[in-house]
Enzyme design. Sequence first.
Site, PDB file in Angstrom:
ATOM      1  N   HIS A   1      13.752  27.832  35.995  1.00  0.00           N
ATOM      2  CA  HIS A   1      13.429  29.245  35.901  1.00  0.00           C
ATOM      3  C   HIS A   1      14.605  30.017  35.304  1.00  0.00           C
ATOM      4  O   HIS A   1      15.707  29.497  35.158  1.00  0.00           O
ATOM      5  CB  HIS A   1      13.061  29.788  37.280  1.00  0.00           C
ATOM      6  CG  HIS A   1      11.763  29.241  37.805  1.00  0.00           C
ATOM      7  ND1 HIS A   1      11.221  29.627  39.009  1.00  0.00           N
ATOM      8  CD2 HIS A   1      10.891  28.343  37.281  1.00  0.00           C
ATOM      9  CE1 HIS A   1      10.084  28.992  39.205  1.00  0.00           C
ATOM     10  NE2 HIS A   1       9.868  28.202  38.175  1.00  0.00           N
TER      11      HIS A   1
ATOM     12  N   GLU B   1      16.515  32.371  36.418  1.00  0.00           N
ATOM     13  CA  GLU B   1      17.702  32.512  37.261  1.00  0.00           C
ATOM     14  C   GLU B   1      18.568  31.256  37.209  1.00  0.00           C
ATOM     15  O   GLU B   1      19.805  31.348  37.191  1.00  0.00           O
ATOM     16  CB  GLU B   1      17.291  32.763  38.717  1.00  0.00           C
ATOM     17  CG  GLU B   1      16.385  33.978  38.911  1.00  0.00           C
ATOM     18  CD  GLU B   1      14.918  33.607  38.940  1.00  0.00           C
ATOM     19  OE1 GLU B   1      14.205  34.105  39.819  1.00  0.00           O
ATOM     20  OE2 GLU B   1      14.484  32.807  38.067  1.00  0.00           O
TER      21      GLU B   1
ATOM     22  N   CYS C   1      14.312  29.348  43.646  1.00  0.00           N
ATOM     23  CA  CYS C   1      15.414  30.062  42.984  1.00  0.00           C
ATOM     24  C   CYS C   1      16.221  30.880  43.983  1.00  0.00           C
ATOM     25  O   CYS C   1      17.429  31.049  43.816  1.00  0.00           O
ATOM     26  CB  CYS C   1      14.860  30.966  41.892  1.00  0.00           C
ATOM     27  SG  CYS C   1      14.217  30.067  40.470  1.00  0.00           S
TER      28      CYS C   1
ATOM     29  N   ALA D   1     -11.961  43.914  14.104  1.00  0.00           N
ATOM     30  CA  ALA D   1     -11.407  44.416  12.842  1.00  0.00           C
ATOM     31  C   ALA D   1     -12.556  45.061  12.083  1.00  0.00           C
ATOM     32  O   ALA D   1     -13.562  44.402  11.781  1.00  0.00           O
ATOM     33  CB  ALA D   1     -10.782  43.292  12.027  1.00  0.00           C
TER      34      ALA D   1
ATOM     35  N   ARG E   1      -2.870  35.008  18.526  1.00  0.00           N
ATOM     36  CA  ARG E   1      -3.409  33.681  18.824  1.00  0.00           C
ATOM     37  C   ARG E   1      -2.315  32.761  19.381  1.00  0.00           C
ATOM     38  O   ARG E   1      -2.544  31.983  20.311  1.00  0.00           O
ATOM     39  CB  ARG E   1      -4.003  33.064  17.564  1.00  0.00           C
ATOM     40  CG  ARG E   1      -5.277  33.704  17.061  1.00  0.00           C
ATOM     41  CD  ARG E   1      -5.744  33.000  15.798  1.00  0.00           C
ATOM     42  NE  ARG E   1      -6.964  33.571  15.242  1.00  0.00           N
ATOM     43  CZ  ARG E   1      -7.554  33.143  14.133  1.00  0.00           C
ATOM     44  NH1 ARG E   1      -7.027  32.117  13.469  1.00  0.00           N
ATOM     45  NH2 ARG E   1      -8.655  33.713  13.695  1.00  0.00           N
TER      46      ARG E   1
ATOM     47  N   ALA F   1     -20.523  40.792  17.199  1.00  0.00           N
ATOM     48  CA  ALA F   1     -21.078  41.904  17.962  1.00  0.00           C
ATOM     49  C   ALA F   1     -21.716  41.460  19.273  1.00  0.00           C
ATOM     50  O   ALA F   1     -21.542  42.106  20.316  1.00  0.00           O
ATOM     51  CB  ALA F   1     -22.101  42.648  17.102  1.00  0.00           C
TER      52      ALA F   1
ATOM     53  N   SER G   1     -21.429  40.902  25.301  1.00  0.00           N
ATOM     54  CA  SER G   1     -21.547  40.088  26.511  1.00  0.00           C
ATOM     55  C   SER G   1     -20.361  40.322  27.445  1.00  0.00           C
ATOM     56  O   SER G   1     -20.529  40.419  28.668  1.00  0.00           O
ATOM     57  CB  SER G   1     -21.639  38.603  26.145  1.00  0.00           C
ATOM     58  OG  SER G   1     -22.812  38.321  25.435  1.00  0.00           O
TER      59      SER G   1
END
Length: 370
Positions: free
Chosen positions: A55, A57, A89, A159, A189, A300, A305
Amino acid sequence: MNEQCALDESYMREALRLAEFARGRTSPNPLVGALIVRDGVVVANGWHRAAGEPHAEIHALRMAGDLARGAALYVTLEPCAHHGRTGPCAEAVIAAGVARVVVALCDPNPLVAGRGIAMLEAAGIEVVTGVLEDEARRQNETFLKWITTKRPLVTLKTAMTLDGKIASRTGASAWITGESARTRVHEYRDAYDAILIGIGTLLADDPSLTARLPDRPGHHPLRIVLDSEARTPISAKLVTDGAAPTVIAVSERADPKRMNLLRACGAEVVTLGAERVDIGRLLDWLGERECTSLFVEGGAEANWSFLAGGHADKVHAFIAPMLMGGAAAPTPVGGAGFDSPQTALRLGDVTVEQIGMDLLVTGYPIIPSE
């Protein structure tokens, strides 16, 4: 704001910046950045790079060595207090002799949930919480959604032209937005665990849904097709290119022969609904697989949905300075639609960004109060 508060925010902002280096690489773990400051000097830093690796830390403590004793640790998420893929940690922070710990956000993970802070305070360490908490919460919105609901954060991306068309009346859509906006989509993505389209989009565009970045290799997300009747062609790029795993989500109406054919071609086929794919069941299924984020690039019908079921957590809407026209030209959201402006889904926390010649509007659906 006093001087110490200002310093705390400055150091925490840097820790948040460090955490961003691993975006898209830590799932199902959160993004975490850390700094160690001694006598007003940053002596070490670190960020969590991937699940199963140390991690943030721990990276910072290893870099600091003996300089951690008596120093201050700035960390964007509460130090863990349990044995998971790595050790606690909080124990490492105590053993290093850190005198003060500043935390942006308490960890809602039931295995942590304040236990890390309690361990630090029991050891006599001064703990300050809530520094840049809102920024930390937004940075880890994906992890926070998954750890509290066991469902992925769902982002809808559209878009469209200035008059609200995602393609012409003939179905042509390449390209509505400019190169800079399309590059941003590939960056999104790269940061998501999974990407989804509907069967209509697959049949119209035959996309690969990979992350193609100009300056580095991209992380290709799990690819999902909403295809109630298993109509996905076995020649589709998602089935044949081998670039990333592909899941075809079908309903009980799907032809078993088609399902077996798709499986034989390497796709995973899952039945998640009777007449249509049940979006809620799909999200549960993804959550069980530790898929923490879903990027929806559907057309669409797929978009409707998700919106109609209240399953969208975030929206990215790209708007191009172009007028397409055409009564039959498709729009970003289909389905039955909402009845009126009063019942329509509204977005909050809206930001607007210019990307090349296009605009990107980002917002979060407002859940109506009961």
